[in-house]
Design an enzyme around this catalytic site. Structure first.
Site, PDB file in Angstrom:
ATOM      1  N   HIS A  17     -32.865 -49.649 -70.031  1.00  0.00           N
ATOM      2  CA  HIS A  17     -33.773 -50.220 -69.039  1.00  0.00           C
ATOM      3  C   HIS A  17     -35.146 -49.554 -69.124  1.00  0.00           C
ATOM      4  CE1 HIS A  17     -30.616 -52.371 -66.545  1.00  0.00           C
ATOM      5  NE2 HIS A  17     -29.905 -51.668 -67.412  1.00  0.00           N
ATOM      6  N   ASP A 119     -37.060 -53.233 -61.551  1.00  0.00           N
ATOM      7  CA  ASP A 119     -35.840 -53.674 -62.220  1.00  0.00           C
ATOM      8  C   ASP A 119     -35.008 -54.490 -61.238  1.00  0.00           C
ATOM      9  OD1 ASP A 119     -33.305 -53.778 -63.610  1.00  0.00           O
ATOM     10  OD2 ASP A 119     -33.996 -52.083 -64.795  1.00  0.00           O
ATOM     11  N   ASN A 369     -31.624 -54.993 -75.875  1.00  0.00           N
ATOM     12  CA  ASN A 369     -32.672 -54.343 -76.656  1.00  0.00           C
ATOM     13  C   ASN A 369     -32.303 -54.319 -78.139  1.00  0.00           C
ATOM     14  OD1 ASN A 369     -34.258 -53.797 -74.410  1.00  0.00           O
ATOM     15  ND2 ASN A 369     -33.493 -51.708 -74.172  1.00  0.00           N
ATOM     16  N   GLU A 373     -34.170 -56.261 -81.221  1.00  0.00           N
ATOM     17  CA  GLU A 373     -34.760 -55.477 -82.309  1.00  0.00           C
ATOM     18  C   GLU A 373     -34.206 -55.920 -83.661  1.00  0.00           C
ATOM     19  OE1 GLU A 373     -34.028 -51.481 -81.074  1.00  0.00           O
ATOM     20  OE2 GLU A 373     -35.448 -51.597 -79.407  1.00  0.00           O
TER      21      GLU A 373
END
Length: 480
Positions: A17, A119, A369, A373
Site C-alpha cells: 500500500h 487508503d 503491484n 509491474e
C-alpha cells in the site's frame, strides 16, 4: 493549478500500500502540488535510512499505530493493526488533519492541507477528514476487478457463493459470470499448512465482509482512485462507476510518475542485477511471493523441487519471516545462493529485476503491484496466491489477459510449479499476450494516453475541490 493546493496522502501501513500511494504522491508532485505523506511512527523509523526527499514540496509525517514496537504486524495480526489504527491511529490522524488544515498551519514552506487522499481500507480516514471540513478522496491499491468483487461481497453471501476452493461458477460479481469461480473470490489468509481459509459452510471471514463494507464506503468519498488503466479493466471500471461519485483510473502509477521514489521497509539486495547480468536472455525465473505471504517448510520444499525440475536458473526472494513456525531459513541448509544456478535473497529491487533481459517469467503471489509491474515489462507470470485480491488477479492473468498461468489451490505444487513455469517460459502465445499488454500500458501512461489524461483530470479535480471547499469553508479550528 493553484500552488496552494496541498494533498495529504495516507496509506494503509503495509509495504504494498505504501509503494502504490507513494507513486501517486510522486505523480501529484510532478504536477506541481504540495504533498504530505503520512506514515505510521513504526514505519517511518524503518525508513530512517532512506535518502531525503528531492522535492521541497514533499513532507513526511507520521502518527502512532497504537501497537508496541515489537509487535510483528504480520499477516496473522492484520486484525490487531486494523483495530489499533481505528482507535489510537484515528485519534492522532484527526488531530493532525485538524491542525494541518487550519489557516494557521502553514509551516516548513507548506500551505495548509486542502485535500486528503486516504487508503480506502481505512473508512475512518475518509469520515474524519470530511467531518473536519477537508474533502476526502478514496484510493484503493487493488485492481478494479478485485475491488468489484469486494464491492459485491454482501451479494455473494446472499447468493451462497462464499469463497471456497471450488470450480463452481459465481453469478454475484457483475460482468464476471462467464469465468469467475468460487476459488477465484477474495479469501482471508490461510494457515500455511492448509489449502484454504474457509470451509463450505457459507460462513465468510469477517475480514472479507469488512473489506466489502469499506469498498462500498468509498462511494461516500468525493471520488475513487484506482491504480489501473482503462485498457486493462474497462469492464470492471464500468460496473464500479455507478456506485462512486467519480472514478479515476490512473495506472500503472509506478510508470506514470516521472520521478522514481521508493520506500522499502526491507533492505534490497544490491547484487541481484550483477548476478542476472551473467545469464542469457529469458533464462531466469524470478520468484517473489510478496511482503506478507507465509508458507510451510513442506511448501518450501515443493517449490524448490518444482523449480529444480525445470532446469532453469532462478532468483528467489525469501523473507526471514516467510516460513511458518518461526523457522529461520538458512541458505546453507537449503544449499542455495551464491552460485550461477540459483540466488536467494531476503528482499530485492523488483522493478529492476523484471525489466532485466535475463528474466523469462515471474512466479508471483499476484498482488496488484507485482501484477502491474510484470505487465508493464511484458513478463509472463505464474500465479500462486495467498489471500485477498490476489485470487481475482490471478484468474484475470490466466483466463482474461492470457499473460500467465494460475496455479492457486493446487495440491501437488512441485508438479504444478514445474509445468506452469515451463509453460510461462516457453509459450509463444503467453509471451505475445504479455508483450501486447506491455505495449498498450506504455501508450496509456504516455502523453495523451488514457491514464496520463486521467491523472491530469485528477489534478484539476483536486484544484476544483480546493476552490470550492477550502476557500469558502471555515474549519472547526478556525471557529474555535
Amino acid at each position: 493549478m493553484d500552488a496552494a493546493a496541498h494533498v495529504l496522502v495516507f496509506p494503509w501501513p503495509l509495504q504494498g500500500h505504501i509503494n502504490c500511494m507513494l507513486h501517486l504522491a510522486a505523480a501529484l508532485l510532478d504536477a506541481g502540488l504540495h504533498v504530505t505523506f503520512l506514515h505510521t511512527d513504526h514505519n517511518l523509523r524503518r525508513l530512517a535510512s532512506q535518502p531525503a526527499s528531492s522535492s521541497p514540496r514533499l513532507r513526511l509525517l507520521s502518527i502512532p499505530d497504537g501497537l508496541p514496537d515489537d509487535h510483528p504486524r504480520s499477516v496473522a495480526h492484520l486484525n490487531d493493526l486494523m483495530d489499533s489504527m481505528r482507535a489510537t491511529g484515528s485519534a492522532a490522524y484527526r488531530a493532525l488533519v485538524l491542525a494541518s488544515s487550519s489557516n494557521r498551519a502553514a509551516y516548513d514552506d507548506h500551505p495548509p492541507v486542502t485535500c486528503v487522499i486516504a487508503d480506502g481500507v481505512m473508512a475512518f480516514a475518509i469520515d474524519v477528514a470530511e467531518e473536519i471540513g477537508v474533502p476526502a478522496i478514496a484510493f484503493r491499491t487493488a485492481s478494479a476487478c478485485s475491488f468489484l468483487a469486494y464491492l459485491s461481497m454482501r451479494r455473494l453471501v446472499e447468493l451462497g457463493e462464499a469463497p471456497f476452493p471450488s470450480d463452481q461458477p459465481v453469478s454475484g460479481v457483475p460482468g464476471m459470470e462467464g469465468f469467475l469461480r468460487r476459488r477465484d473470490l477474495p479469501r482471508a489468509p490461510s494457515r500455511p499448512s492448509t489449502s484454504t481459509a474457509a470451509d463450505d459452510s457459507g460462513v465468510v471471514d469477517p475480514m472479507l465482509l469488512n473489506m466489502g463494507d469499506c469498498s462500498a464506503h468509498s462511494g461516500k468519498a468525493r471520488a475513487l482512485i484506482l491504480n489501473t488503466s482503462a485498457s486493462m479493466e474497462a469492464a470492471a471500471l464500468a460496473h464500479i462507476a455507478p456506485h462512486m461519485s467519480d472514478v479515476f483510473a490512473v495506472g500503472p502509477l509506478h510508470a506514470a510518475a516521472g520521478t522514481t521514489r521508493t520506500a522499502s521497509l526491507w533492505r534490497e539486495d544490491d547484487g541481484c542485477i550483477a548476478w542476472l547480468d551473467g545469464h542469457e536472455d529469458r533464462s531466469v525465473v524470478y520468484v517473489s511471493l510478496g511482503s506478507l505471504t507465509v508458507i510451510s517448510e513442506e511448501q518450501l520444499a515443493e517449490f524448490l523441487s518444482g523449480l529444480a525440475a525445470t532446469g532453469y536458473a532462478f532468483i528467489w526472494v525469501l523473507r526471514p519471516d516467510m516460513v511458518a513456525g518461526g523457522t529461520a531459513v538458512k541458505m546453507k541448509i537449503l544449499g542455495l545462493g551464491g552460485d550461477k544456478y540459483s540466488r536467494v535473497v531476503e528482499w530485492a529491487p523488483q522493478r529492476d529485476i523484471l525489466r532485466h533481459r535475463a528474466v523469462g517469467c515471474f512466479l508471483t503471489h499476484a498482488g496488484w503491484n507485482s501484477t502491474l509491474e510484470a505487465a508493464y515489462e511484458g513478463v509472463p507470470m505464474v500465479c500462486w496466491t495467498f489471500f485477498g485480491d490476489q485470487l481475482v488477479n490471478s484468474r484475470f492473468v490466466d483466463t482474461v489477459w492470457k499473460t500467465g498461468v494460475d496455479i492457486k489451490d493446487v495440491c501437488d505444487r512441485a508438479f504444478a510449479v514445474e509445468r506452469a513455469v515451463r509453460q510461462a517460459m516457453e509459450s509463444a502465445e503467453i509471451r505475445a499476450a504479455a508483450q501486447d499488454m506491455a505495449r498498450q500500458l506504455r501508450l496509456d501512461v504516455a502523453q495523451g494516453g488514457s491514464s496520463s489524461s486521467q491523472i491530469k483530470r485528477l489534478v484539476a479535480f483536486i484544484g476544483e475541490l480546493y476552490v470550492r471547499d477550502c476557500h469558502h469553508t471555515t474549519t472547526p479550528a478556525d471557529s474555535s
